[in-house]
Design a protein around this motif. Structure first.
Motif, PDB file in Angstrom:
ATOM      1  N   LEU A  49       0.801  -1.245  -0.307  1.00  0.00           N
ATOM      2  CA  LEU A  49       0.534  -0.147   0.191  1.00  0.00           C
ATOM      3  C   LEU A  49       0.795   1.133   0.514  1.00  0.00           C
ATOM      4  O   LEU A  49       1.635   1.234   0.191  1.00  0.00           O
ATOM      5  CB  LEU A  49      -1.090   0.204   1.074  1.00  0.00           C
ATOM      6  CG  LEU A  49      -2.551   0.664   0.875  1.00  0.00           C
ATOM      7  CD1 LEU A  49      -2.862   0.855  -0.306  1.00  0.00           C
ATOM      8  CD2 LEU A  49      -2.935   0.666   2.774  1.00  0.00           C
ATOM      9  N   LEU A  50       0.715   2.104  -1.019  1.00  0.00           N
ATOM     10  CA  LEU A  50       1.769   3.602  -1.719  1.00  0.00           C
ATOM     11  C   LEU A  50       0.655   3.863  -1.535  1.00  0.00           C
ATOM     12  O   LEU A  50      -0.598   4.735  -1.106  1.00  0.00           O
ATOM     13  CB  LEU A  50       2.063   3.162  -2.452  1.00  0.00           C
ATOM     14  CG  LEU A  50       2.880   1.765  -3.169  1.00  0.00           C
ATOM     15  CD1 LEU A  50       3.506   2.034  -4.633  1.00  0.00           C
ATOM     16  CD2 LEU A  50       4.368   1.946  -2.143  1.00  0.00           C
ATOM     17  N   GLU A  51       1.267   5.863  -0.735  1.00  0.00           N
ATOM     18  CA  GLU A  51       1.218   6.695  -0.811  1.00  0.00           C
ATOM     19  C   GLU A  51       1.321   7.677  -1.101  1.00  0.00           C
ATOM     20  O   GLU A  51       2.755   8.255  -1.178  1.00  0.00           O
ATOM     21  CB  GLU A  51       0.094   6.890   0.847  1.00  0.00           C
ATOM     22  CG  GLU A  51      -0.048   8.361   1.475  1.00  0.00           C
ATOM     23  CD  GLU A  51      -0.406   8.209   2.951  1.00  0.00           C
ATOM     24  OE1 GLU A  51      -1.433   9.576   2.674  1.00  0.00           O
ATOM     25  OE2 GLU A  51      -0.271   7.310   3.114  1.00  0.00           O
ATOM     26  N   ASP A  52       0.717   8.977  -1.746  1.00  0.00           N
ATOM     27  CA  ASP A  52       1.593   9.968  -2.744  1.00  0.00           C
ATOM     28  C   ASP A  52       1.478  11.520  -1.852  1.00  0.00           C
ATOM     29  O   ASP A  52       1.348  10.695  -1.081  1.00  0.00           O
ATOM     30  CB  ASP A  52       1.330  10.017  -4.059  1.00  0.00           C
ATOM     31  CG  ASP A  52      -0.271  10.695  -3.891  1.00  0.00           C
ATOM     32  OD1 ASP A  52      -0.680  11.442  -3.151  1.00  0.00           O
ATOM     33  OD2 ASP A  52      -0.378  11.102  -5.156  1.00  0.00           O
ATOM     34  N   ALA A  53       1.901  11.889  -1.720  1.00  0.00           N
ATOM     35  CA  ALA A  53       1.775  13.244  -0.871  1.00  0.00           C
ATOM     36  C   ALA A  53       1.348  14.100  -1.153  1.00  0.00           C
ATOM     37  O   ALA A  53       1.102  14.777   0.167  1.00  0.00           O
ATOM     38  CB  ALA A  53       3.625  14.621  -1.951  1.00  0.00           C
ATOM     39  N   GLY A  54       0.356  13.840  -1.955  1.00  0.00           N
ATOM     40  CA  GLY A  54      -1.238  13.852  -1.934  1.00  0.00           C
ATOM     41  C   GLY A  54      -2.308  13.624  -0.486  1.00  0.00           C
ATOM     42  O   GLY A  54      -3.936  13.847  -0.486  1.00  0.00           O
ATOM     43  N   GLY A  55      -1.615  12.247  -0.569  1.00  0.00           N
ATOM     44  CA  GLY A  55      -2.429  11.364   0.802  1.00  0.00           C
ATOM     45  C   GLY A  55      -3.315  10.330  -0.392  1.00  0.00           C
ATOM     46  O   GLY A  55      -4.177   9.368   0.354  1.00  0.00           O
ATOM     47  N   LEU A  56      -3.091  10.394  -1.544  1.00  0.00           N
ATOM     48  CA  LEU A  56      -3.850   9.625  -2.487  1.00  0.00           C
ATOM     49  C   LEU A  56      -2.626   7.855  -2.529  1.00  0.00           C
ATOM     50  O   LEU A  56      -2.098   7.481  -2.250  1.00  0.00           O
ATOM     51  CB  LEU A  56      -3.408   9.616  -3.825  1.00  0.00           C
ATOM     52  CG  LEU A  56      -4.166   8.512  -5.541  1.00  0.00           C
ATOM     53  CD1 LEU A  56      -5.523   8.652  -5.074  1.00  0.00           C
ATOM     54  CD2 LEU A  56      -3.764   8.534  -6.592  1.00  0.00           C
ATOM     55  N   LEU A  57      -3.766   6.548  -2.326  1.00  0.00           N
ATOM     56  CA  LEU A  57      -3.553   5.699  -1.875  1.00  0.00           C
ATOM     57  C   LEU A  57      -3.557   4.615  -2.946  1.00  0.00           C
ATOM     58  O   LEU A  57      -4.062   5.034  -3.486  1.00  0.00           O
ATOM     59  CB  LEU A  57      -4.244   5.128  -0.703  1.00  0.00           C
ATOM     60  CG  LEU A  57      -3.957   5.695   0.662  1.00  0.00           C
ATOM     61  CD1 LEU A  57      -5.811   4.907   1.663  1.00  0.00           C
ATOM     62  CD2 LEU A  57      -2.860   6.260   0.957  1.00  0.00           C
ATOM     63  N   CYS A  79       3.654  10.561 -10.248  1.00  0.00           N
ATOM     64  CA  CYS A  79       4.157  11.613  -8.861  1.00  0.00           C
ATOM     65  C   CYS A  79       5.533  11.708  -8.285  1.00  0.00           C
ATOM     66  O   CYS A  79       6.306  11.066  -9.058  1.00  0.00           O
ATOM     67  CB  CYS A  79       3.323  10.507  -8.140  1.00  0.00           C
ATOM     68  SG  CYS A  79       3.824   9.038  -7.003  1.00  0.00           S
ATOM     69  N   ARG A  80       5.631  12.887  -7.515  1.00  0.00           N
ATOM     70  CA  ARG A  80       6.646  13.071  -7.510  1.00  0.00           C
ATOM     71  C   ARG A  80       7.397  12.405  -6.160  1.00  0.00           C
ATOM     72  O   ARG A  80       8.669  12.255  -5.930  1.00  0.00           O
ATOM     73  CB  ARG A  80       6.745  14.523  -7.204  1.00  0.00           C
ATOM     74  CG  ARG A  80       6.706  15.502  -8.564  1.00  0.00           C
ATOM     75  CD  ARG A  80       6.602  17.188  -8.088  1.00  0.00           C
ATOM     76  NE  ARG A  80       7.650  17.722  -7.397  1.00  0.00           N
ATOM     77  CZ  ARG A  80       8.030  18.472  -6.582  1.00  0.00           C
ATOM     78  NH1 ARG A  80       6.810  19.556  -7.613  1.00  0.00           N
ATOM     79  NH2 ARG A  80       8.963  19.058  -6.417  1.00  0.00           N
ATOM     80  N   ARG A  81       6.077  12.664  -5.339  1.00  0.00           N
ATOM     81  CA  ARG A  81       6.621  11.461  -4.075  1.00  0.00           C
ATOM     82  C   ARG A  81       5.991  10.131  -3.484  1.00  0.00           C
ATOM     83  O   ARG A  81       4.712  10.510  -3.667  1.00  0.00           O
ATOM     84  CB  ARG A  81       6.058  12.601  -2.671  1.00  0.00           C
ATOM     85  CG  ARG A  81       7.413  14.183  -2.648  1.00  0.00           C
ATOM     86  CD  ARG A  81       7.237  14.563  -1.608  1.00  0.00           C
ATOM     87  NE  ARG A  81       8.804  14.861  -0.672  1.00  0.00           N
ATOM     88  CZ  ARG A  81       8.192  15.480   0.238  1.00  0.00           C
ATOM     89  NH1 ARG A  81       8.024  16.248   0.806  1.00  0.00           N
ATOM     90  NH2 ARG A  81       9.415  15.818   0.635  1.00  0.00           N
ATOM     91  N   LEU A  82       6.404   9.261  -3.095  1.00  0.00           N
ATOM     92  CA  LEU A  82       5.768   8.198  -2.692  1.00  0.00           C
ATOM     93  C   LEU A  82       6.408   7.181  -2.182  1.00  0.00           C
ATOM     94  O   LEU A  82       7.812   7.375  -1.804  1.00  0.00           O
ATOM     95  CB  LEU A  82       5.409   6.870  -4.429  1.00  0.00           C
ATOM     96  CG  LEU A  82       4.508   5.968  -4.558  1.00  0.00           C
ATOM     97  CD1 LEU A  82       3.536   6.219  -4.251  1.00  0.00           C
ATOM     98  CD2 LEU A  82       5.111   5.785  -5.830  1.00  0.00           C
ATOM     99  N   HIS A  83       5.767   6.877  -0.659  1.00  0.00           N
ATOM    100  CA  HIS A  83       6.062   6.220   0.852  1.00  0.00           C
ATOM    101  C   HIS A  83       5.431   4.848   0.616  1.00  0.00           C
ATOM    102  O   HIS A  83       4.188   4.609  -0.207  1.00  0.00           O
ATOM    103  CB  HIS A  83       6.470   6.792   1.409  1.00  0.00           C
ATOM    104  CG  HIS A  83       5.179   7.543   1.948  1.00  0.00           C
ATOM    105  ND1 HIS A  83       4.831   8.845   1.282  1.00  0.00           N
ATOM    106  CD2 HIS A  83       4.560   7.835   2.777  1.00  0.00           C
ATOM    107  CE1 HIS A  83       3.490   9.529   2.086  1.00  0.00           C
ATOM    108  NE2 HIS A  83       3.170   8.535   2.716  1.00  0.00           N
TER     109      HIS A  83
END
Length: 120
Positions: A49-57, A79-83
């Motif tokens: 389960l990944l999440e981008d900087a805007g909170g999109l899962l 997307c620029r950031r993903l964690h």
């Protein structure tokens, strides 16, 4: 709707394989999970389960046991950031914990919100 009904509705072959809970791929390899499932190691899947900087899962389904390259995933999804989602997010969204994310978690959550209407 029960999980078995949902799987039957997909009109695919499925079966239940009993095994202890696994927190890591290494635990699965030690248990011989590929043999239990009747699959080669290359055909196992990893769910993140990944999440981008805007909170999109996003639920990433990755073939094999190697950790996916998140830089490459970022490029693909644009997307620029993903964690990796936090433990709190995993619990809130899928009612699971790190290391135990599965497609069935998502299906179970959706099954409680999706109704199959009979044909008239």
């Amino acid at each position: 709707m029960a999980m078995r009904e949902l799987l039957d509705g997909l009109r695919t072959n499925w079966r239940v394989v009993q095994h202890p809970p696994l927190d890591t791929i290494d635990q699965g390899m030690e248990l011989g999970i590929a043999d239990l499932l009747g699959l080669s190691v290359e055909n196992l899947s990893k769910f993140l389960l990944l999440e981008d900087a805007g909170g999109l899962l996003m639920l990433l389904v990755s073939k094999g046991i190697v950790r996916p390259d998140l830089h490459q995933v970022r490029e693909v999804v644009g997307c620029r950031r993903l964690h990796m989602a936090s433990a709190a997010t995993l619990h809130q969204c899928l009612d699971t914990v790190p290391g135990r994310v599965s497609l069935l978690d998502l299906a179970r959550k959706l099954a409680s919100r999706v109704f199959i209407l009979p044909e008239s």
